[in-house]
Design an enzyme around this catalytic site. Structure first.
Site, mmCIF file in Angstrom:
data_model
loop_
_atom_site.group_PDB
_atom_site.id
_atom_site.type_symbol
_atom_site.label_atom_id
_atom_site.label_comp_id
_atom_site.label_asym_id
_atom_site.label_seq_id
_atom_site.Cartn_x
_atom_site.Cartn_y
_atom_site.Cartn_z
ATOM 1 N N MET A 1 0.821 -1.212 0.000
ATOM 2 C CA MET A 1 0.000 0.000 0.000
ATOM 3 C C MET A 1 0.854 1.261 0.000
ATOM 4 O O MET A 1 0.680 2.140 -0.818
ATOM 5 C CB MET A 1 -0.922 -0.002 1.229
ATOM 6 C CG MET A 1 -1.990 -1.073 1.203
ATOM 7 S SD MET A 1 -3.014 -1.062 2.707
ATOM 8 C CE MET A 1 -1.976 -2.002 3.819
ATOM 9 N N SER B 1 0.594 7.314 6.239
ATOM 10 C CA SER B 1 -0.686 7.419 6.946
ATOM 11 C C SER B 1 -1.772 7.927 6.005
ATOM 12 O O SER B 1 -2.938 7.550 6.121
ATOM 13 C CB SER B 1 -0.549 8.357 8.152
ATOM 14 O OG SER B 1 0.315 7.794 9.120
ATOM 15 N N GLU C 1 -6.893 -7.060 9.949
ATOM 16 C CA GLU C 1 -5.520 -6.551 10.054
ATOM 17 C C GLU C 1 -5.177 -6.153 11.481
ATOM 18 O O GLU C 1 -4.128 -6.537 12.021
ATOM 19 C CB GLU C 1 -5.341 -5.349 9.127
ATOM 20 C CG GLU C 1 -3.951 -4.721 9.224
ATOM 21 C CD GLU C 1 -3.802 -3.478 8.372
ATOM 22 O OE1 GLU C 1 -2.650 -3.061 8.147
ATOM 23 O OE2 GLU C 1 -4.827 -2.912 7.942
ATOM 24 N N ARG C 2 -6.045 -5.390 12.105
ATOM 25 C CA ARG C 2 -5.727 -4.875 13.439
ATOM 26 C C ARG C 2 -5.765 -5.961 14.507
ATOM 27 O O ARG C 2 -4.983 -5.938 15.464
ATOM 28 C CB ARG C 2 -6.666 -3.712 13.766
ATOM 29 C CG ARG C 2 -6.326 -2.512 12.906
ATOM 30 C CD ARG C 2 -7.336 -1.401 12.897
ATOM 31 N NE ARG C 2 -6.919 -0.393 11.919
ATOM 32 C CZ ARG C 2 -7.665 0.596 11.487
ATOM 33 N NH1 ARG C 2 -8.911 0.727 11.936
ATOM 34 N NH2 ARG C 2 -7.202 1.455 10.596
ATOM 35 N N ARG D 1 18.637 -13.452 39.027
ATOM 36 C CA ARG D 1 19.716 -12.486 39.189
ATOM 37 C C ARG D 1 19.731 -11.939 40.618
ATOM 38 O O ARG D 1 18.703 -11.500 41.136
ATOM 39 C CB ARG D 1 19.516 -11.339 38.195
ATOM 40 C CG ARG D 1 20.448 -10.162 38.354
ATOM 41 C CD ARG D 1 21.816 -10.451 37.839
ATOM 42 N NE ARG D 1 22.609 -9.214 37.780
ATOM 43 C CZ ARG D 1 23.925 -9.198 37.728
ATOM 44 N NH1 ARG D 1 24.616 -10.336 37.722
ATOM 45 N NH2 ARG D 1 24.568 -8.050 37.656
ATOM 46 N N GLN E 1 11.424 -3.446 45.673
ATOM 47 C CA GLN E 1 10.111 -2.873 45.416
ATOM 48 C C GLN E 1 10.007 -2.209 44.049
ATOM 49 O O GLN E 1 8.977 -2.322 43.371
ATOM 50 C CB GLN E 1 9.761 -1.859 46.498
ATOM 51 C CG GLN E 1 8.329 -1.344 46.415
ATOM 52 C CD GLN E 1 8.010 -0.335 47.485
ATOM 53 O OE1 GLN E 1 8.543 0.778 47.475
ATOM 54 N NE2 GLN E 1 7.172 -0.716 48.437
ATOM 55 N N GLN F 1 15.455 -2.176 30.806
ATOM 56 C CA GLN F 1 15.894 -1.432 31.987
ATOM 57 C C GLN F 1 16.084 -2.363 33.179
ATOM 58 O O GLN F 1 17.069 -2.266 33.919
ATOM 59 C CB GLN F 1 14.866 -0.356 32.323
ATOM 60 C CG GLN F 1 15.278 0.566 33.462
ATOM 61 C CD GLN F 1 16.446 1.461 33.094
ATOM 62 O OE1 GLN F 1 16.642 1.759 31.928
ATOM 63 N NE2 GLN F 1 17.216 1.866 34.074
ATOM 64 N N GLY G 1 22.528 -4.227 31.769
ATOM 65 C CA GLY G 1 23.417 -4.494 30.642
ATOM 66 C C GLY G 1 23.091 -5.784 29.924
ATOM 67 O O GLY G 1 23.295 -5.899 28.711
ATOM 68 N N THR H 1 -0.380 3.979 12.082
ATOM 69 C CA THR H 1 0.299 4.436 13.292
ATOM 70 C C THR H 1 -0.687 4.549 14.446
ATOM 71 O O THR H 1 -1.891 4.702 14.246
ATOM 72 C CB THR H 1 0.961 5.805 13.075
ATOM 73 O OG1 THR H 1 -0.065 6.783 12.866
ATOM 74 C CG2 THR H 1 1.915 5.784 11.887
#
Length: 379
Positions: free
Chosen positions: A125, A132, A240-241, A266, A277, A336, A340, A365
């Site tokens: 498309m 958009s 599609e959605r 970990r 917390q 986060q 690492g 979008t």
């Protein structure tokens, strides 16, 4: 609350077991994807086809299972949660739905039988000046004796580098209303006059530019009605959605499970980091968001099954918006929380994040989804 039948529950378990068996380890996935360079493994996809899953929503008369949106969402959710490298399944099912609705009987038979056997499809498309604003198309198909000649450029086309065929939306007539004069065409892979060039992206080899230069196709290549391509596109938005939403629900669930395992194992300061917390509360919020997403996606899927011809612009846009935003948030937070290690390619966290970020852009979008939802309230 979402309620599955016994058959649907068994199907979900079967897909999960398949993914664990065939792609449950990093070594298996690397072998299937050239060490992660590819997002779609034809080998694994054919194995799923042999089980009848790639044709899950294809009508039985064409060799498919004839199942509904609920079963389709179960397949997609479990496949993505299982980290199965079958990235081509979303565009394939989206495109197959258009052929099922609008192609003539012979083309429908040929294409849908291929989907059941494990063929991948692509739909084209977007253009450089039509993202958009998808109706602002300039790729042109001109009528000639016995067929059409296509010229122009398309972009951001998923699957085109390995798809069996491409469903092209081109302009066949220019009028004062840009939504008019659009037509869908069936373009087999390798058609003379079509050049496919990959676009390097953060996620790898996913999308392509398409260049049409005096590309000739017969009249039989028209899918649906000449000039009615826009309405045909709109008729497929529920599917599609829902497809995009179910896939990103699975990605979010996979990211959550991987993160939970990591923060449980970990240790820092003499205790598992998940017991702090800051992480415990973050995971609680993410678990709640994922569950809300799951309830919404399957509620919309059930509505679509109950009302097969009804457009659900508000509900389908909400499902796509919620699932992709949840997936993006989950995968970024996972990076986060893993520190690492989340950034290292040794773990799947960085790959999941790369795949989730783009989900808020493709398939309309999320800004467009919000606009659609707002308009349904008269705003």
């Amino acid at each position: 609350m979402v309620s599955f039948t016994d058959e649907q529950t068994a199907f979900a378990k079967a897909v999960a077991d398949f993914c664990q068996r065939e792609a449950g380890t990093r070594a298996q996935r690397d072998a299937l994807t050239d060490n992660g360079a590819e997002l779609h493994s034809p080998e694994l996809y054919r194995k799923m086809a042999a089980l009848g899953w790639t044709g899950i929503v294809v009508p039985e008369e064409f060799g498919g299972a004839g199942a509904g949106n609920m079963e389709m969402c179960i397949l997609l959710q479990e496949a993505m949660r299982g980290n199965a490298p079958i990235g081509g399944i979303g565009p394939t099912l989206i495109t197959a739905a258009a052929y099922q609705k609008f192609a003539d009987e012979q083309l429908k038979k040929d294409v849908l039988a291929g989907v059941v056997d494990g063929d991948s499809l692509s739909i084209s498309m977007s253009e450089p000046e039509a993202g958009s604003d998808v109706a602002n198309l300039t790729c042109r198909a001109e009528k000639v004796d016995g067929g059409w000649v296509i010229n122009g450029q398309k972009t951001w086309c998923s699957n085109a580098h390995f798809a069996k065929s491409i469903l092209l939306i081109a302009r066949t007539e220019k009028t004062d209303k840009k939504h008019e004069g659009l037509t869908q065409f069936h373009i087999p892979a390798g058609t003379p006059g079509l050049e496919v060039k990959g676009i390097d992206t953060l996620g790898g080899r996913e999308v392509n530019d398409l260049y049409f230069t005096d590309c000739e196709v017969p009249d039989s290549a028209v899918v649906g009605e000449v000039g009615n391509g826009w309405n045909q596109l709109m008729a497929g938005l529920n599917t599609e959605r829902l497809i995009l939403a179910a896939m990103q629900l699975g990605v979010a669930e996979r990211s959550f499970a991987d993160t939970l395992e990591f923060i449980t194992d970990r240790k820092q300061f003499g205790r598992p980091i998940g017991t702090f917390q800051a992480l415990r509360h973050r995971m609680a919020d993410l678990a709640t968001e994922i569950e809300c997403t799951r309830q919404l996606v399957y509620a919309v899927a059930q509505q679509a099954d109950d009302n097969p011809t009804k457009l659900l612009p508000r509900e389908a846009s909400m499902a796509k918006l919620k699932a992709t935003e949840t997936s993006k948030r989950m995968t970024i937070d996972a990076m986060q929380m893993m520190g690492g290690y989340g950034y290292a390619t040794e773990f799947d966290a960085e790959r999941l994040m790369r795949g989730a970020i783009i989900s808020t852009v493709y398939g309309g979008t999320n800004e467009i989804q919000r606009d659609i939802i707002g308009k349904t309230y008269g705003l």
